[in-house]
Design a protein around this motif. Structure first.
Motif, PDB file in Angstrom:
ATOM      1  N   GLY A  85      12.396  27.792  -0.506  1.00  0.00           N
ATOM      2  CA  GLY A  85      11.797  29.105  -0.338  1.00  0.00           C
ATOM      3  C   GLY A  85      11.908  29.582   1.092  1.00  0.00           C
ATOM      4  O   GLY A  85      12.240  28.814   2.003  1.00  0.00           O
ATOM      5  N   ILE A  86      11.625  30.862   1.267  1.00  0.00           N
ATOM      6  CA  ILE A  86      11.616  31.433   2.598  1.00  0.00           C
ATOM      7  C   ILE A  86      10.517  32.476   2.670  1.00  0.00           C
ATOM      8  O   ILE A  86      10.247  33.186   1.690  1.00  0.00           O
ATOM      9  N   ALA A  87       9.844  32.531   3.823  1.00  0.00           N
ATOM     10  CA  ALA A  87       8.779  33.502   4.036  1.00  0.00           C
ATOM     11  C   ALA A  87       9.023  34.205   5.361  1.00  0.00           C
ATOM     12  O   ALA A  87       9.437  33.573   6.341  1.00  0.00           O
ATOM     13  N   ALA A  88       8.752  35.502   5.385  1.00  0.00           N
ATOM     14  CA  ALA A  88       9.043  36.299   6.577  1.00  0.00           C
ATOM     15  C   ALA A  88       7.830  36.395   7.485  1.00  0.00           C
ATOM     16  O   ALA A  88       6.695  36.512   7.015  1.00  0.00           O
ATOM     17  N   GLY A  89       8.091  36.348   8.804  1.00  0.00           N
ATOM     18  CA  GLY A  89       7.003  36.514   9.763  1.00  0.00           C
ATOM     19  C   GLY A  89       7.504  36.672  11.177  1.00  0.00           C
ATOM     20  O   GLY A  89       8.309  35.856  11.656  1.00  0.00           O
ATOM     21  N   ARG A  90       7.081  37.727  11.836  1.00  0.00           N
ATOM     22  CA  ARG A  90       7.419  37.961  13.244  1.00  0.00           C
ATOM     23  C   ARG A  90       8.931  37.985  13.460  1.00  0.00           C
ATOM     24  O   ARG A  90       9.482  37.356  14.355  1.00  0.00           O
ATOM     25  N   LYS A  91       9.607  38.720  12.558  1.00  0.00           N
ATOM     26  CA  LYS A  91      11.060  38.920  12.609  1.00  0.00           C
ATOM     27  C   LYS A  91      11.850  37.624  12.393  1.00  0.00           C
ATOM     28  O   LYS A  91      12.996  37.499  12.822  1.00  0.00           O
ATOM     29  N   LYS A  92      11.209  36.679  11.736  1.00  0.00           N
ATOM     30  CA  LYS A  92      11.863  35.410  11.449  1.00  0.00           C
ATOM     31  C   LYS A  92      11.675  35.050   9.988  1.00  0.00           C
ATOM     32  O   LYS A  92      10.798  35.580   9.303  1.00  0.00           O
ATOM     33  N   GLY A  93      12.467  34.122   9.521  1.00  0.00           N
ATOM     34  CA  GLY A  93      12.301  33.573   8.188  1.00  0.00           C
ATOM     35  C   GLY A  93      11.963  32.101   8.281  1.00  0.00           C
ATOM     36  O   GLY A  93      12.698  31.324   8.901  1.00  0.00           O
ATOM     37  N   GLY A 126      21.909  21.200  -3.875  1.00  0.00           N
ATOM     38  CA  GLY A 126      22.810  20.913  -4.983  1.00  0.00           C
ATOM     39  C   GLY A 126      23.656  19.678  -4.740  1.00  0.00           C
ATOM     40  O   GLY A 126      23.940  18.904  -5.662  1.00  0.00           O
ATOM     41  N   GLU A 127      24.068  19.470  -3.496  1.00  0.00           N
ATOM     42  CA  GLU A 127      24.942  18.337  -3.163  1.00  0.00           C
ATOM     43  C   GLU A 127      24.173  17.045  -2.902  1.00  0.00           C
ATOM     44  O   GLU A 127      24.616  15.958  -3.281  1.00  0.00           O
ATOM     45  N   GLU A 128      22.996  17.160  -2.256  1.00  0.00           N
ATOM     46  CA  GLU A 128      22.302  15.957  -1.794  1.00  0.00           C
ATOM     47  C   GLU A 128      20.927  15.749  -2.429  1.00  0.00           C
ATOM     48  O   GLU A 128      20.294  14.720  -2.186  1.00  0.00           O
ATOM     49  N   GLY A 129      20.457  16.722  -3.208  1.00  0.00           N
ATOM     50  CA  GLY A 129      19.125  16.609  -3.779  1.00  0.00           C
ATOM     51  C   GLY A 129      18.045  16.978  -2.770  1.00  0.00           C
ATOM     52  O   GLY A 129      18.321  17.217  -1.593  1.00  0.00           O
ATOM     53  N   ILE A 130      16.800  17.027  -3.234  1.00  0.00           N
ATOM     54  CA  ILE A 130      15.682  17.427  -2.379  1.00  0.00           C
ATOM     55  C   ILE A 130      15.518  16.468  -1.207  1.00  0.00           C
ATOM     56  O   ILE A 130      15.416  16.874  -0.050  1.00  0.00           O
ATOM     57  N   GLU A 131      15.491  15.171  -1.489  1.00  0.00           N
ATOM     58  CA  GLU A 131      15.273  14.200  -0.424  1.00  0.00           C
ATOM     59  C   GLU A 131      16.383  14.243   0.608  1.00  0.00           C
ATOM     60  O   GLU A 131      16.149  14.134   1.814  1.00  0.00           O
ATOM     61  N   GLY A 132      17.610  14.404   0.121  1.00  0.00           N
ATOM     62  CA  GLY A 132      18.732  14.494   1.055  1.00  0.00           C
ATOM     63  C   GLY A 132      18.643  15.726   1.926  1.00  0.00           C
ATOM     64  O   GLY A 132      18.926  15.674   3.134  1.00  0.00           O
ATOM     65  N   ALA A 133      18.235  16.853   1.329  1.00  0.00           N
ATOM     66  CA  ALA A 133      18.111  18.091   2.098  1.00  0.00           C
ATOM     67  C   ALA A 133      17.053  17.960   3.181  1.00  0.00           C
ATOM     68  O   ALA A 133      17.219  18.453   4.309  1.00  0.00           O
ATOM     69  N   LEU A 134      15.949  17.287   2.865  1.00  0.00           N
ATOM     70  CA  LEU A 134      14.865  17.148   3.834  1.00  0.00           C
ATOM     71  C   LEU A 134      15.286  16.369   5.080  1.00  0.00           C
ATOM     72  O   LEU A 134      14.693  16.530   6.151  1.00  0.00           O
ATOM     73  N   THR A 135      16.296  15.541   4.954  1.00  0.00           N
ATOM     74  CA  THR A 135      16.761  14.791   6.136  1.00  0.00           C
ATOM     75  C   THR A 135      17.414  15.709   7.169  1.00  0.00           C
ATOM     76  O   THR A 135      17.616  15.310   8.314  1.00  0.00           O
ATOM     77  N   HIS A 136      17.761  16.919   6.769  1.00  0.00           N
ATOM     78  CA  HIS A 136      18.395  17.879   7.680  1.00  0.00           C
ATOM     79  C   HIS A 136      17.382  18.825   8.321  1.00  0.00           C
ATOM     80  O   HIS A 136      17.773  19.785   8.996  1.00  0.00           O
ATOM     81  N   ALA A 137      16.104  18.574   8.105  1.00  0.00           N
ATOM     82  CA  ALA A 137      15.073  19.467   8.635  1.00  0.00           C
ATOM     83  C   ALA A 137      15.100  19.510  10.163  1.00  0.00           C
ATOM     84  O   ALA A 137      15.291  18.482  10.829  1.00  0.00           O
ATOM     85  N   ASP A 138      14.898  20.698  10.716  1.00  0.00           N
ATOM     86  CA  ASP A 138      14.777  20.888  12.168  1.00  0.00           C
ATOM     87  C   ASP A 138      13.396  20.376  12.574  1.00  0.00           C
ATOM     88  O   ASP A 138      12.371  20.862  12.100  1.00  0.00           O
ATOM     89  N   SER A 139      13.369  19.406  13.491  1.00  0.00           N
ATOM     90  CA  SER A 139      12.103  18.772  13.861  1.00  0.00           C
ATOM     91  C   SER A 139      11.124  19.726  14.535  1.00  0.00           C
ATOM     92  O   SER A 139       9.912  19.485  14.550  1.00  0.00           O
ATOM     93  N   GLU A 142       6.986  25.697  15.218  1.00  0.00           N
ATOM     94  CA  GLU A 142       7.266  27.120  15.429  1.00  0.00           C
ATOM     95  C   GLU A 142       6.655  27.958  14.312  1.00  0.00           C
ATOM     96  O   GLU A 142       6.085  29.035  14.559  1.00  0.00           O
ATOM     97  N   ALA A 143       6.759  27.460  13.076  1.00  0.00           N
ATOM     98  CA  ALA A 143       6.191  28.181  11.941  1.00  0.00           C
ATOM     99  C   ALA A 143       4.678  28.255  12.043  1.00  0.00           C
ATOM    100  O   ALA A 143       4.060  29.289  11.769  1.00  0.00           O
ATOM    101  N   ASP A 144       4.039  27.138  12.473  1.00  0.00           N
ATOM    102  CA  ASP A 144       2.583  27.128  12.618  1.00  0.00           C
ATOM    103  C   ASP A 144       2.130  28.132  13.671  1.00  0.00           C
ATOM    104  O   ASP A 144       1.107  28.817  13.508  1.00  0.00           O
ATOM    105  N   ALA A 145       2.888  28.234  14.748  1.00  0.00           N
ATOM    106  CA  ALA A 145       2.528  29.178  15.814  1.00  0.00           C
ATOM    107  C   ALA A 145       2.643  30.621  15.333  1.00  0.00           C
ATOM    108  O   ALA A 145       1.770  31.458  15.617  1.00  0.00           O
ATOM    109  N   ASP A 146       3.720  30.920  14.603  1.00  0.00           N
ATOM    110  CA  ASP A 146       3.881  32.272  14.064  1.00  0.00           C
ATOM    111  C   ASP A 146       2.748  32.601  13.099  1.00  0.00           C
ATOM    112  O   ASP A 146       2.200  33.706  13.112  1.00  0.00           O
TER     113      ASP A 146
END
Length: 415
Positions: free
Chosen positions: A327-335, A364-377, A382-386
């Motif tokens: 999902g994506i949510a908009a806030g302060r000109k960011k997603g 689709g290629e790596e599954g949910i768990e695989g995708a989570l390994t690519h998360a920006d730390s 940044e999202a909490d601050a926004d």
């Protein structure tokens, strides 16, 4: 978010028939899943044009496709269409019993007969006998708009549920005379209350599988609403084995609507995209309607099940869509992009759809768990601050209403 845990009524037990396509046979009734049907709008004599539409319907979720067989050229067209179709083909026959016999010769997987139009008992018995010899099922397609005149007069000069059910039973009696029982039945009407009551009565009168539909529902969106009202009401009661949306629209829209309905009700597993989006409000930081439409168009071709959320603000959005795969949510000109509720990236507002496409591909290629390994730390901070900044500007998060309730109860008990 609905977790799908609420159960519908137990499906009514019916006999089962098989539409015997050589590579994609479809079972109707019994313990088979509810199937989706639609009908081509091309001239059946146009073999290539009709096949193109059949494949489009198949791609949109149709399990069964009906083609008209109204003349000799159409019957000849069916002989070429049937062996190249990816799904079972039903021949639609109205007035001429010879067209039903020709369609059987063409190798169709099922016939649809309108008992209001083919009236001679000998003709009906002949068709049933020939279908029996070939192992081809027949749908008795009673239609409120073409009810036999004798039944129309018997029930006071109007279409009633009782008249439609009796029409189906009369046809069944002819079939019984030749020992033919590979039958499914529909009692369609353009009136939703009439249609619902007719199917309720029919479900009590027979154990043959039932094909649901609101006939002549009209163009979307009103036609889609009308068809859904009738079909969904019956499915929720456990009535119905196969469905069709009869819309004045591209038949691909019928197949899509049918598939979405069954997936939404938990009657079929999701095959592709399920896009959810907030309806937008004054709190929204982005044009939700545009972003949702753009995301739908960009992701519509996904061939694996995924739920994607498009939310208009970061105050309520992530909480409301925490169970979405992506999902994506908009806030302060960011997603703020999240996977199963965890923020994995923060992107510029104008790159929101592009980011959804990228992360959907990763899932689709790596599954949910695989995708989570690519998360920006750094994304979560940044999202909490926004979010905190927007809460200061816009007020308390609507998702914190339970805290308010607890405070109210505490104050009341203290008094």
């Amino acid at each position: 978010m609905d977790d799908g845990s609420i159960s519908l009524a137990t499906r009514r037990k019916t006999r089962q028939i098989i539409l015997a396509h050589p590579t994609h046979p479809v079972a109707v009734g019994g313990d088979a899943p509810v199937s989706v049907q639609s009908m081509t709008t091309t001239k059946t004599a146009d073999v290539e044009g009709t096949l193109q539409q059949v494949y489009a319907l198949y791609g949109a979720g149709a399990d069964i496709v009906r083609c008209t067989c109204n003349d000799a050229d159409a019957a000849a067209g069916l002989a070429h269409i049937v062996p190249r179709s990816p799904v079972p083909i039903v021949a639609d026959v109205h007035n001429n019993y010879r067209m039903a016999l020709a369609a059987l010769e063409a190798g169709v997987h099922c016939l649809r007969l309108n008992p209001g139009n083919i009236k001679k008992a000998d003709h009906i018995r002949l068709i049933a006998s020939e279908a029996k010899d070939r192992g081809v099922p027949i749908r008795i397609g009673v239609n409120g708009g073409s009810l036999d005149e004798r039944l129309y007069q018997k029930y006071g000069g109007k279409v009633t549920p009782e008249a439609m059910v009796e029409s189906a039973q009369q046809e069944l009696a002819y079939f019984d005379e030749v020992g033919f029982d590979q039958v499914k039945i529909s009692v369609k009407a353009s009136s939703v209350p009439l249609m619902i009551e007719a199917y309720r009565q029919l479900s009590e009168a027979t154990d043959h599988p039932l094909h649901l539909g609101v006939t002549e529902a009209g163009p979307p969106p009103a036609g889609t609403v009308k068809a859904t009202a009738g079909i969904a009401a019956l499915l929720a009661e456990g009535i119905g084995d196969t469905i069709r949306y009869s819309l004045t629209a591209d038949p691909v829209e019928e197949a899509r609507a049918g598939r979405v309905l069954l997936e939404s009700m938990g009657l079929r597993e999701r095959k592709g995209l399920d896009l959810i989006a907030c309806p937008s409000c004054g709190r929204a930081e982005v044009d939700v309607i545009k972003v949702a439409n753009d995301a739908q168009a960009a992701l519509d071709g996904l061939d694996f099940p995924i739920q994607v959320a498009v939310m208009g603000c970061v105050v309520n959005g992530p909480g409301e869509a925490r169970d979405a795969d992506l999902g994506i949510a908009a806030g302060r000109k960011k997603g703020h992009l999240f996977v199963k509720g965890q923020v994995v990236a923060v992107v510029p507002e104008d790159e929101m759809v592009e980011a959804l496409v990228h992360w959907a591909g990763t899932i689709g290629e790596e599954g949910i768990e695989g995708a989570l390994t690519h998360a920006d730390s750094s994304a979560q901070a940044e999202a909490d601050a926004d979010r905190a900044a927007l809460l200061d500007e816009q007020g308390v998060d609507a998702n914190e209403s339970e805290a308010k309730v607890e405070l109210i109860r505490k104050n009341l008990s203290a008094r």
